[in-house]
Design a protein around this motif. Structure first.
Motif, PDB file in Angstrom:
ATOM      1  N   MET A   1      40.426 -40.250 -92.620  1.00 15.14           N
ATOM      2  CA  MET A   1      41.805 -40.566 -92.933  1.00 15.14           C
ATOM      3  C   MET A   1      41.938 -42.064 -93.157  1.00 15.14           C
ATOM      4  O   MET A   1      41.374 -42.860 -92.417  1.00 15.14           O
ATOM      5  CB  MET A   1      42.729 -40.175 -91.791  1.00 15.14           C
ATOM      6  CG  MET A   1      42.888 -38.713 -91.572  1.00 15.14           C
ATOM      7  SD  MET A   1      44.134 -38.472 -90.307  1.00 15.14           S
ATOM      8  CE  MET A   1      45.253 -37.491 -91.210  1.00 15.14           C
ATOM      9  N   ALA A   2      42.726 -42.369 -94.101  1.00 21.98           N
ATOM     10  CA  ALA A   2      42.959 -43.774 -94.401  1.00 21.98           C
ATOM     11  C   ALA A   2      44.129 -44.259 -93.558  1.00 21.98           C
ATOM     12  O   ALA A   2      45.109 -43.558 -93.353  1.00 21.98           O
ATOM     13  CB  ALA A   2      43.259 -43.954 -95.877  1.00 21.98           C
ATOM     14  N   HIS A   3      43.990 -45.446 -93.079  1.00 21.33           N
ATOM     15  CA  HIS A   3      45.068 -46.047 -92.302  1.00 21.33           C
ATOM     16  C   HIS A   3      45.914 -46.906 -93.228  1.00 21.33           C
ATOM     17  O   HIS A   3      45.424 -47.851 -93.821  1.00 21.33           O
ATOM     18  CB  HIS A   3      44.497 -46.899 -91.162  1.00 21.33           C
ATOM     19  CG  HIS A   3      43.770 -46.100 -90.143  1.00 21.33           C
ATOM     20  ND1 HIS A   3      44.416 -45.378 -89.181  1.00 21.33           N
ATOM     21  CD2 HIS A   3      42.446 -45.893 -89.946  1.00 21.33           C
ATOM     22  CE1 HIS A   3      43.540 -44.765 -88.420  1.00 21.33           C
ATOM     23  NE2 HIS A   3      42.318 -45.057 -88.876  1.00 21.33           N
ATOM     24  N   THR A   4      47.186 -46.532 -93.328  1.00 15.10           N
ATOM     25  CA  THR A   4      48.098 -47.316 -94.166  1.00 15.10           C
ATOM     26  C   THR A   4      49.234 -47.829 -93.297  1.00 15.10           C
ATOM     27  O   THR A   4      49.633 -47.200 -92.319  1.00 15.10           O
ATOM     28  CB  THR A   4      48.692 -46.466 -95.300  1.00 15.10           C
ATOM     29  OG1 THR A   4      49.393 -45.380 -94.725  1.00 15.10           O
ATOM     30  CG2 THR A   4      47.604 -45.955 -96.229  1.00 15.10           C
ATOM     31  N   VAL A   5      49.685 -48.964 -93.660  1.00 12.78           N
ATOM     32  CA  VAL A   5      50.802 -49.553 -92.941  1.00 12.78           C
ATOM     33  C   VAL A   5      52.087 -48.930 -93.478  1.00 12.78           C
ATOM     34  O   VAL A   5      52.339 -48.954 -94.681  1.00 12.78           O
ATOM     35  CB  VAL A   5      50.821 -51.083 -93.138  1.00 12.78           C
ATOM     36  CG1 VAL A   5      52.018 -51.688 -92.427  1.00 12.78           C
ATOM     37  CG2 VAL A   5      49.523 -51.695 -92.655  1.00 12.78           C
ATOM     38  N   SER A   6      52.860 -48.351 -92.585  1.00  9.34           N
ATOM     39  CA  SER A   6      54.120 -47.759 -93.024  1.00  9.34           C
ATOM     40  C   SER A   6      55.223 -48.807 -92.947  1.00  9.34           C
ATOM     41  O   SER A   6      55.348 -49.530 -91.968  1.00  9.34           O
ATOM     42  CB  SER A   6      54.476 -46.556 -92.150  1.00  9.34           C
ATOM     43  OG  SER A   6      54.653 -46.975 -90.824  1.00  9.34           O
ATOM     44  N   GLU A   7      55.973 -48.875 -93.988  1.00 10.92           N
ATOM     45  CA  GLU A   7      57.074 -49.823 -94.043  1.00 10.92           C
ATOM     46  C   GLU A   7      58.384 -49.049 -94.143  1.00 10.92           C
ATOM     47  O   GLU A   7      58.462 -48.070 -94.875  1.00 10.92           O
ATOM     48  CB  GLU A   7      56.941 -50.734 -95.264  1.00 10.92           C
ATOM     49  CG  GLU A   7      55.721 -51.622 -95.227  1.00 10.92           C
ATOM     50  CD  GLU A   7      55.634 -52.502 -96.463  1.00 10.92           C
ATOM     51  OE1 GLU A   7      56.653 -52.606 -97.189  1.00 10.92           O
ATOM     52  OE2 GLU A   7      54.567 -53.052 -96.711  1.00 10.92           O
TER      53      GLU A   7
END
Length: 64
Positions: free
Chosen positions: A1-7
């Motif tokens: 899973m890719a870690h993305t920053v949620s905004e």
């Protein structure tokens, strides 16, 4: 899973929705101001309770 920053999404003000809410409020207020108090015309409104100078309800109808 890719870690993305949620905004968080920014607040979008939609003028058409704000106008619809304001118009609904104005129409509801004007209808409420003109709504009849009683549906039948034969009801009588009770006389207000007599109060003394201090705002206390009088317990008798004898003159002072």
């Amino acid at each position: 899973m890719a870690h993305t920053v949620s905004e968080p999404r920014g607040v979008i003000l939609r003028p058409d929705v704000l106008i619809a809410i304001a118009l609904t409020g104005v129409i509801g207020f004007s209808i409420g101001q003109n709504w009849p108090l009683a549906s039948s015309g034969t009801t009588e409104i009770a006389a207000p309770v007599s109060e003394d100078w201090h705002g206390n309800v009088r317990r008798s109808h004898w003159p002072n």
